[in-house]
Design a protein around this motif. Structure first.
Motif, PDB file in Angstrom:
ATOM      1  N   UNK A 144       0.176   4.665  10.964  1.00  0.00           N
ATOM      2  CA  UNK A 144      -0.781   3.845  10.230  1.00  0.00           C
ATOM      3  C   UNK A 144      -0.403   3.928   8.758  1.00  0.00           C
ATOM      4  N   UNK A 145      -0.322   2.780   8.099  1.00  0.00           N
ATOM      5  CA  UNK A 145      -0.070   2.747   6.658  1.00  0.00           C
ATOM      6  C   UNK A 145      -0.624   1.439   6.123  1.00  0.00           C
ATOM      7  N   UNK A 146      -1.646   1.565   5.299  1.00  0.00           N
ATOM      8  CA  UNK A 146      -2.307   0.379   4.765  1.00  0.00           C
ATOM      9  C   UNK A 146      -2.686   0.625   3.315  1.00  0.00           C
ATOM     10  N   UNK A 147      -2.519  -0.405   2.496  1.00  0.00           N
ATOM     11  CA  UNK A 147      -2.942  -0.367   1.093  1.00  0.00           C
ATOM     12  C   UNK A 147      -4.089  -1.342   0.890  1.00  0.00           C
ATOM     13  N   UNK A 148      -4.974  -0.980  -0.028  1.00  0.00           N
ATOM     14  CA  UNK A 148      -6.035  -1.891  -0.460  1.00  0.00           C
ATOM     15  C   UNK A 148      -5.878  -2.064  -1.970  1.00  0.00           C
ATOM     16  N   UNK A 149      -5.817  -3.313  -2.396  1.00  0.00           N
ATOM     17  CA  UNK A 149      -5.687  -3.620  -3.816  1.00  0.00           C
ATOM     18  C   UNK A 149      -7.051  -3.500  -4.486  1.00  0.00           C
ATOM     19  N   UNK A 150      -7.058  -2.868  -5.652  1.00  0.00           N
ATOM     20  CA  UNK A 150      -8.310  -2.748  -6.409  1.00  0.00           C
ATOM     21  C   UNK A 150      -8.431  -3.922  -7.364  1.00  0.00           C
TER      22      UNK A 150
END
Length: 160
Positions: free
Chosen positions: A23-29
Motif C-alpha cells: 500500500x502506498x498512497x499520497x494525499x495532497x494538502x
C-alpha cells in the motif's frame, strides 16, 4: 526532443516499479496543513501471517519553517481498537540542509512509523495523521502549517 521524452518516460516507469509496497498512497494538502485537519488513509489488511513495515511519507518545500515535525497518528483496527502515537521526526540537518530525497525545492522523506507489524484482523484499517507543531512556548499547535505539500502512508513487505 523525442529521444529525451522516451528516455524520461522509461526512467519514470522503471523507478515507479516497487515490489515491496503493498500500500502506498499520497494525499495532497490544499495550501497549508490545518491544525484540526487529519489526513486519512484506508486500506484492507494484507496477509495476516506476514510482518510488514509501515512508513509515513512527507513531501515538503523550502517554505517549511521548522527543522523537525511532530505528528499525531491514529490507527483504527477493523474491530474498533485504536492505537494513538505522538511522533517527532527531523526534517533538516543542523546546518539547515533538508533531509529526504529529491532535487530542487521539493524533498520527500520516508519516515519510520512501525516495524514488524502484523495486520491480524481481516477488514479495513483506517489511519489518520495530524500535525502537532508548536512554536516554542506555545501550548497549542500552529493553526496552519505551511510547506508540507503531500502526506503519505506506505506499507511494505519485509524481505525474508
Amino acid at each position: 526532443m523525442l529521444r529525451f521524452f522516451i528516455v524520461f518516460a522509461l526512467l519514470v516507469l522503471f523507478c515507479s516499479c516497487d515490489d515491496n509496497a503493498v500500500f502506498h498512497e499520497f494525499k495532497e494538502l490544499p495550501g497549508s496543513w490545518q491544525r484540526d485537519s487529519a489526513v486519512v488513509f484506508k486500506f484492507n489488511a494484507p496477509d495476516s501471517l506476514k510482518p510488514y513495515n509501515a512508513f509515513i511519507t512527507l513531501r515538503n518545500d523550502n517554505t517549511y519553517p521548522f527543522s523537525n515535525i511532530f505528528l499525531v497518528t491514529r490507527m483504527q483496527f477493523p474491530n474498533g481498537k485504536t492505537v494513538t502515537d505522538t511522533l517527532e521526526y527531523m526534517m533538516a540537518q543542523p546546518d539547515g540542509t533538508w533531509l529526504g530525497d529529491g532535487f530542487g525545492d521539493l524533498k520527500e522523506s520516508k519516515l519510520w512509523y512501525k516495524e514488524n507489524i502484523r495486520f491480524n484482523e481481516a477488514g479495513t484499517y483506517q489511519f489518520k495523521i495530524m500535525q502537532a507543531m508548536r512554536r516554542n512556548g506555545d501550548l497549542n499547535a500552529v493553526p496552519e502549517l505551511s510547506g508540507i505539500r503531500d502526506v503519505g502512508l506506505r506499507i511494505e513487505r519485509i524481505n525474508e
